[in-house]
Design an enzyme around this catalytic site. Structure first.
Site, PDB file in Angstrom:
ATOM      1  N   GLN A 178       0.837  -1.202   0.000  1.00  0.00           N
ATOM      2  CA  GLN A 178       0.000   0.000   0.000  1.00  0.00           C
ATOM      3  C   GLN A 178       0.877   1.261   0.000  1.00  0.00           C
ATOM      4  O   GLN A 178       1.833   1.368   0.763  1.00  0.00           O
ATOM      5  CB  GLN A 178      -0.905   0.002   1.236  1.00  0.00           C
ATOM      6  CG  GLN A 178      -1.983   1.070   1.162  1.00  0.00           C
ATOM      7  CD  GLN A 178      -2.822   1.155   2.426  1.00  0.00           C
ATOM      8  OE1 GLN A 178      -2.285   1.181   3.531  1.00  0.00           O
ATOM      9  NE2 GLN A 178      -4.126   1.208   2.271  1.00  0.00           N
ATOM     10  N   TYR A 208      -6.402  10.325   5.001  1.00  0.00           N
ATOM     11  CA  TYR A 208      -5.085  10.729   4.512  1.00  0.00           C
ATOM     12  C   TYR A 208      -5.265  11.555   3.235  1.00  0.00           C
ATOM     13  O   TYR A 208      -6.399  11.799   2.808  1.00  0.00           O
ATOM     14  CB  TYR A 208      -4.200   9.491   4.284  1.00  0.00           C
ATOM     15  CG  TYR A 208      -3.903   8.778   5.592  1.00  0.00           C
ATOM     16  CD1 TYR A 208      -3.144   9.398   6.590  1.00  0.00           C
ATOM     17  CD2 TYR A 208      -4.399   7.511   5.865  1.00  0.00           C
ATOM     18  CE1 TYR A 208      -2.882   8.766   7.807  1.00  0.00           C
ATOM     19  CE2 TYR A 208      -4.153   6.871   7.082  1.00  0.00           C
ATOM     20  CZ  TYR A 208      -3.389   7.514   8.035  1.00  0.00           C
ATOM     21  OH  TYR A 208      -3.153   6.894   9.238  1.00  0.00           O
ATOM     22  N   ARG A 215      -7.727   1.519  -2.148  1.00  0.00           N
ATOM     23  CA  ARG A 215      -8.480   1.454  -0.886  1.00  0.00           C
ATOM     24  C   ARG A 215      -9.295   2.723  -0.770  1.00  0.00           C
ATOM     25  O   ARG A 215      -8.754   3.825  -0.646  1.00  0.00           O
ATOM     26  CB  ARG A 215      -7.573   1.282   0.326  1.00  0.00           C
ATOM     27  CG  ARG A 215      -8.413   0.903   1.548  1.00  0.00           C
ATOM     28  CD  ARG A 215      -7.660   0.219   2.639  1.00  0.00           C
ATOM     29  NE  ARG A 215      -8.447  -0.899   3.150  1.00  0.00           N
ATOM     30  CZ  ARG A 215      -8.337  -1.397   4.369  1.00  0.00           C
ATOM     31  NH1 ARG A 215      -7.454  -0.907   5.208  1.00  0.00           N
ATOM     32  NH2 ARG A 215      -9.098  -2.398   4.756  1.00  0.00           N
ATOM     33  N   ARG A 249      -7.352  -7.130  12.633  1.00  0.00           N
ATOM     34  CA  ARG A 249      -6.916  -7.228  14.024  1.00  0.00           C
ATOM     35  C   ARG A 249      -6.833  -8.657  14.531  1.00  0.00           C
ATOM     36  O   ARG A 249      -5.922  -8.986  15.298  1.00  0.00           O
ATOM     37  CB  ARG A 249      -7.818  -6.362  14.904  1.00  0.00           C
ATOM     38  CG  ARG A 249      -7.504  -4.886  14.732  1.00  0.00           C
ATOM     39  CD  ARG A 249      -8.581  -3.995  15.284  1.00  0.00           C
ATOM     40  NE  ARG A 249      -9.805  -4.092  14.488  1.00  0.00           N
ATOM     41  CZ  ARG A 249     -10.896  -3.366  14.695  1.00  0.00           C
ATOM     42  NH1 ARG A 249     -10.911  -2.501  15.698  1.00  0.00           N
ATOM     43  NH2 ARG A 249     -11.950  -3.489  13.932  1.00  0.00           N
TER      44      ARG A 249
HETATM   45  C1  LIG Z   1      -2.772  -1.419  14.084  1.00  0.00           C
HETATM   46  C2  LIG Z   1      -3.517  -1.116  12.829  1.00  0.00           C
HETATM   47  C3  LIG Z   1      -2.861  -0.526  11.766  1.00  0.00           C
HETATM   48  C4  LIG Z   1      -3.549  -0.246  10.573  1.00  0.00           C
HETATM   49  N1  LIG Z   1      -2.859   0.282   9.510  1.00  0.00           N
HETATM   50  C5  LIG Z   1      -3.494   0.450   8.328  1.00  0.00           C
HETATM   51  C6  LIG Z   1      -2.784   0.839   7.161  1.00  0.00           C
HETATM   52  O1  LIG Z   1      -1.553   0.943   7.161  1.00  0.00           O
HETATM   53  N2  LIG Z   1      -3.493   1.053   6.022  1.00  0.00           N
HETATM   54  C7  LIG Z   1      -4.853   0.865   5.961  1.00  0.00           C
HETATM   55  O2  LIG Z   1      -5.447   1.076   4.904  1.00  0.00           O
HETATM   56  N3  LIG Z   1      -5.540   0.442   7.040  1.00  0.00           N
HETATM   57  C8  LIG Z   1      -4.897   0.223   8.206  1.00  0.00           C
HETATM   58  N4  LIG Z   1      -5.594  -0.286   9.273  1.00  0.00           N
HETATM   59  C9  LIG Z   1      -7.004  -0.702   9.094  1.00  0.00           C
HETATM   60  C10 LIG Z   1      -7.095  -2.207   8.763  1.00  0.00           C
HETATM   61  O3  LIG Z   1      -6.532  -2.482   7.494  1.00  0.00           O
HETATM   62  C11 LIG Z   1      -8.545  -2.715   8.771  1.00  0.00           C
HETATM   63  O4  LIG Z   1      -9.262  -2.090   7.745  1.00  0.00           O
HETATM   64  C12 LIG Z   1      -9.253  -2.454  10.097  1.00  0.00           C
HETATM   65  O5  LIG Z   1      -8.450  -2.865  11.187  1.00  0.00           O
HETATM   66  C13 LIG Z   1     -10.609  -3.142  10.165  1.00  0.00           C
HETATM   67  O6  LIG Z   1     -10.469  -4.521   9.991  1.00  0.00           O
HETATM   68  P1  LIG Z   1     -10.454  -5.537  11.249  1.00  0.00           P
HETATM   69  O7  LIG Z   1     -11.668  -5.231  12.061  1.00  0.00           O
HETATM   70  O8  LIG Z   1     -10.471  -6.904  10.650  1.00  0.00           O
HETATM   71  O9  LIG Z   1      -9.217  -5.261  12.040  1.00  0.00           O
HETATM   72  C14 LIG Z   1      -4.932  -0.545  10.470  1.00  0.00           C
HETATM   73  C15 LIG Z   1      -5.582  -1.125  11.556  1.00  0.00           C
HETATM   74  C16 LIG Z   1      -4.910  -1.427  12.714  1.00  0.00           C
HETATM   75  C17 LIG Z   1      -5.634  -2.099  13.852  1.00  0.00           C
END
Ligand SMILES: Cc1cc2nc3c(=O)[nH]c(=O)nc-3n(C[C@H](O)[C@H](O)[C@H](O)COP(=O)(O)O)c2cc1C
Length: 335
Positions: free
Chosen positions: A99, A168, A216, A311
């Site tokens: 990404q 962003y 995204r 997560r």
């Molecule tokens: C610690 C952490 C870091 C994340 N970093 C990014 C990222 O670099 N780019 C992005 O598009 N989303 C990022 N996200 C969002 C995740 O990609 C994801 O969309 C979000 O956690 C929801 O999915 P989940 O409920 O399965 O965790 C991050 C989420 C977490 C928890």
């Protein structure tokens, strides 16, 4: 209908199943954004069972850096480390995408000085006031994304994902809350989507027709006066016209969570479904998924094409392998 276990082929790349490791910043990179041994280990174990691994947001320009130990893709000397990372992921049988991000108004002032944004308006929830980006600087940002995409392909990635979500820079351009410009980049949707569309068009050209291009998308700001899913549908169609292969559906200014829906499994899945109906291109759904059978169901019901689990996979590096086993058992018993 396919199940979670079935492959999907996109632009000649066979993704072995429908599970995705979504991009998640680990804070494991070096001070200049270098790949480290810890980062390699993190992805090595998580690439064994996911079909598609999207490496965390990497900054395309020092001015777009968001956190101290964020992964970087802003300089050619970072390519060898990135090549090691791509090789590790692909060596485990997953399709490897990285990404690309510019933090915009959410870049950290301690790291970048005064952040740049479409307008001199703070991102909701942030206290600092960014500086309005000039048109010359907008042209520079296009080049920064293009150069970053070139580095990703040189490093051996199967493709790139443009980060257009979570408030962003690109998400700020789409949102009427953060974009108050009066030039050709502000006002009507046609203008607000101009920068991301320029980037996508150029990135497709630089990566060539054989590589994957994901976007995204922040489909809604979930805020009064913000970007809406109706606008997102129009935008998604334009992205696909310009060469995007997959729309990865998440939030805009509201971030990766949907207010009030945090405890609902698959909270962005209905939005992904809606985008999919409109664009007829594969979509990734995400949001709070923890149950492998739920992940299988949204694929089997034909609602979305790929499901990302974030997560749960951060907390448990074996989650994907266990999930595939659980679904295999469930489907075996059903047949
Ligand atoms: C610690 C952490 C870091 C994340 N970093 C990014 C990222 O670099 N780019 C992005 O598009 N989303 C990022 N996200 C969002 C995740 O990609 C994801 O969309 C979000 O956690 C929801 O999915 P989940 O409920 O399965 O965790 C991050 C989420 C977490 C928890």
């Amino acid at each position: 209908m396919p199940t979670l276990l079935d492959p999907i082929e996109i632009r000649g790349h066979v993704i072995r199943n429908r599970l995705v490791l979504p991009p998640m910043g680990t804070g494991l990179a070096g001070p200049r954004g270098e790949v480290t041994d810890e980062l390699i280990k993190h992805y090595d174990v998580r690439s064994r069972c996911n079909g598609l691994v999207i490496v965390e947001h990497s900054y395309v320009s020092p001015r777009g850096k968001v956190t101290e130990n964020q992964l970087g893709i802003w300089s050619d000397d970072l390519i060898p480390g990135l090549a090691r990372l791509a090789k590790t992921i692909k060596g485990r049988g997953a399709v490897a995408v990285i990404q690309l991000n510019h933090g915009g108004g959410k870049a950290n002032p301690e790291l970048v000085g005064t952040p740049i944004a479409p307008s001199s308006v703070p991102v909701p929830g942030f206290e600092w006031v960014p500086r309005e980006i000039t048109r010359e600087e907008i042209d520079e940002v296009v080049e920064e994304f293009v150069e970053a995409a070139r580095r990703a392909i040189e490093a051996g990635f199967d493709g790139v994902e443009i980060h257009g979500a979570h408030g962003y820079l690109l998400s700020e351009f789409l949102s009427p809350i953060t974009n108050k410009r009066r030039d050709e980049y502000g006002g009507p949707l046609e203008n607000r989507m101009r920068l991301p569309l320029r980037i996508v068009e150029r990135v497709r050209r630089v990566i060539g027709s054989g590589k994957l291009l994901l976007y995204r998308m922040g489909v809604t700001d979930a805020m009064e006066g913000g970007f809406t899913v109706e606008e997102a549908e129009v935008f998604a169609a334009r992205l696909v016209e310009r060469g995007v292969d997959v729309i990865d559906v998440s939030g805009g200014l509201c971030g990766a969570e949907l207010p009030g829906k945090e405890n609902v499994q698959g909270y962005f899945v209905p939005y992904a479904e809606r985008i999919r109906r409109r664009v007829k291109a594969p979509v990734i759904g995400v949001g709070g998924v923890r149950d492998p059978l739920f992940a299988n169901r949204v694929i089997e019901e034909g609602r979305i094409d790929l499901i990302a689990v974030g997560r749960a996979q951060l907390e448990d590096a074996e989650w994907a392998c266990r999930a595939l086993e659980a679904v295999k058992k469930y489907l075996g018993g059903r047949r």
